[in-house]
Design a protein around this motif. Structure first.
Motif: not given
Lengths: 331, 206
Positions: A38-46, A200-204, A266-280
């Motif tokens: 898994l790549a951990l790019p600089p300047g973003q959260l993963s 898991g792990v939340y990397v900034i 709420v379920v937050y998913l990360e893609e490209g360093g952006v979190l998006t929240g979802y709920f049922y």
């Protein structure tokens, strides 16, 4: 898997369980081993999933439960407490539950709280838990940016006994080097800080520098996964190497839905360093189905992908605290 | 309604401290009706904070006192209609967490405080004030920087400080709507108006 996913899930080699560990042959499921990059790019959260276990230390059948002391068929268990280990239930009503072992004697282990639904005859396995050192290296072999404090270093958040705790790698300044809490940069080095089971792990990563790769190796796990969740935010590992979707995951059956993002989990998913929240959305005007927290009147989000390699930031805020992730297409 | 709102494109982006937090709010679980049990079709939805010790019962009809105590962070005025149904709203609004609102710094005076929703009909002759346990996100620390607020039944800590919970008709949510209360002038205010009128009348006769 999303097109933008930077996950390189390769070289997952199917290896017979019997070849993997002395206890593996007793498991009721087949296993594979491999590497996840898994790549951990600089300047973003993963949000990083920790899908594999290093090895299966022991497995067999529970002989007594449910109490905080669980009897097992193995006559003499190895040391399970000098480094953190957990027990995962592989069958029965508690299937998928994995909790930390707090003590052990010859043929029993002690856990922090009674595992609901556990019964004699249920199958189990005992695995080592991940630590900061096992994921990132005791001396930061992964190459995250270090610093004299969290203001300049990359930050790693893990769950320790249900509490989100921040760490960074201290590589300069007064007070030596090592993994330190962001809240205590001069405190003790904690390379063996235990990461809660199935989390898991939340990397900034700070801006600048280059991307680093996090390579995780081990045995993949199968079957449903049922982490312990607490009120508030939980970083939950998605252990599966196949993508699934919010709709196909059946996650809605194991969390609390509601009329809006304030009355549901709420379920937050990360893609490209952006979190998006979802709920049922389970009630109220506007039908049912997965919705975005910022677009509750918008389109159904059932097709949103739960990507392998990515952890799930789960906000437990409504109803009974629970979460279960089923193995895609098999569970 | 949502078309005129500022929407955040995609969730929340990274920053240990960023200049915006998101307020998400909807009421699809109940909806709002006026005191005569009709869907609240237009009006104002005001989001902000009240002092924790504010006496709503004593000031329910004292609009100046309510205004003085309320720090407004965001307000929407217009049609209250979603899914072609009156009485329902959905808001996603970016809030500048480095700004001040009515002289109060968001960072030091608003972040961490409970979110209050002050709903008023057009003309502000009816109102309801709700709060839950949801607080204004600070925008500092770990993302996501969003506050999800709803006055729907089941929201943790839901209180109707003014107005009545689930007292109205079912507007289509499958549950009774929350009802606004009529703003009744306080006796002292009424008396002041009457006395002032009499004084004016006496003065004109002289």
């Amino acid at each position: 898997m999303s097109k933008k996913s930077i996950l390189l899930l390769g070289a997952v080699l199917a290896i017979p369980a019997a070849a993997m560990a002395q206890a593996g042959s007793k498991l009721p499921v087949s296993r594979t081993a491999g590497i996840q990059r898994l790549a951990l790019p600089p300047g973003q959260l993963s949000l990083v999933s920790l899908p594999m276990v290093e090895r299966v230390v022991d497995s067999g059948t529970v002989t007594a439960g449910p109490t905080t002391t669980i009897g097992v068929t193995t006559a003499t268990l190895p040391n399970l407490t000098s480094l953190p280990h957990s027990i995962q239930i592989l069958s029965g009503a508690a299937h998928g539950t994995r909790v930390r072992i707090t003590g052990s004697t010859g043929s029993s282990v002690t856990v922090g709280a009674t595992i609901a639904g556990l019964a004699a005859g249920d199958q189990y396995m005992i695995v080592p838990d991940d630590t900061l050192a096992s994921v990132f290296g005791a001396t930061n072999a992964v190459g995250l940016r270090g610093g004299s404090g969290a203001a300049t270093a990359d930050e790693v958040y893990i769950q320790v006994n249900g509490t989100l705790t921040g760490y960074f790698y201290k590589n300069s300044g007064l007070g030596g080097t090592g993994w330190r809490k962001t809240s205590a940069p001069t405190g003790a080095s904690e390379p063996n800080a235990p990461i809660d089971p199935l989390t898991g792990v939340y990397v900034i990563r700070k801006a600048g520098g280059s991307s680093v790769n996090l390579d995780l190796t081990g045995l993949t796990v199968t079957g449903r996964q049922k982490p312990t969740v607490v009120a508030g935010f939980n970083i939950l590992s998605n252990p599966f190497t196949l993508p699934t979707t919010l709709g196909k995951s059946n996650l809605k059956d194991f969390i609390t839905g509601g009329s809006g993002s304030a009355t549901a989990d709420v379920v937050y998913l990360e893609e490209g360093g952006v979190l998006t929240g979802y709920f049922y959305k389970s009630s109220g005007l506007g039908g049912t189905g997965w919705r975005r927290t910022d677009l509750p009147t918008g389109a159904n989000q059932d097709a949103v992908v739960l990507a392998p390699g990515k952890a799930i930031l789960f906000k437990e805020q409504a109803g009974t605290a629970s979460f279960t992730l089923q193995e895609p297409f098999t569970d | 309604m949502k078309k005129i709102l500022t929407l955040l494109a995609l969730g929340t982006s990274l920053c240990a401290s960023q200049a915006a937090v998101t307020l998400n709010s909807s009421n699809f679980g109940n909806g709002l009706v006026t005191s005569d049990n009709l869907a609240l079709a237009t009006g104002s939805l005001r989001f902000g904070v009240f002092p924790a010790i504010f006496d709503f019962a004593a000031n329910s009809a004292n609009l100046p006192a309510l205004e003085a105590a309320f720090v407004q962070v965001y307000a929407y005025t217009g049609a209250i209609n979603e899914f072609a149904t009156d009485g329902f709203f959905s808001i996603s609004q970016s809030i500048d967490n480095t700004a001040s609102f009515e002289g109060q710094s968001y960072a030091s005076s608003i972040a961490g405080q409970k979110i209050y929703l002050w709903a008023q009909n057009t003309g502000a002759t009816q109102q309801a004030i709700f709060s839950t346990s949801t607080t204004w996100n600070s925008g500092v620390g770990l993302p996501p920087f969003e506050s999800n607020f709803s006055p729907d039944t089941g929201a943790p800590g839901l209180v109707a400080h003014i107005g009545t919970l689930a007292a109205g008709q079912d507007l289509g949510a499958g549950a009774p709507a929350h009802m606004l209360a009529v703003v009744v002038p306080e006796p002292s205010v009424t008396l002041s108006v009457v006395m002032g009128g009499l004084a004016l009348l006496v003065r004109r006769r002289r």
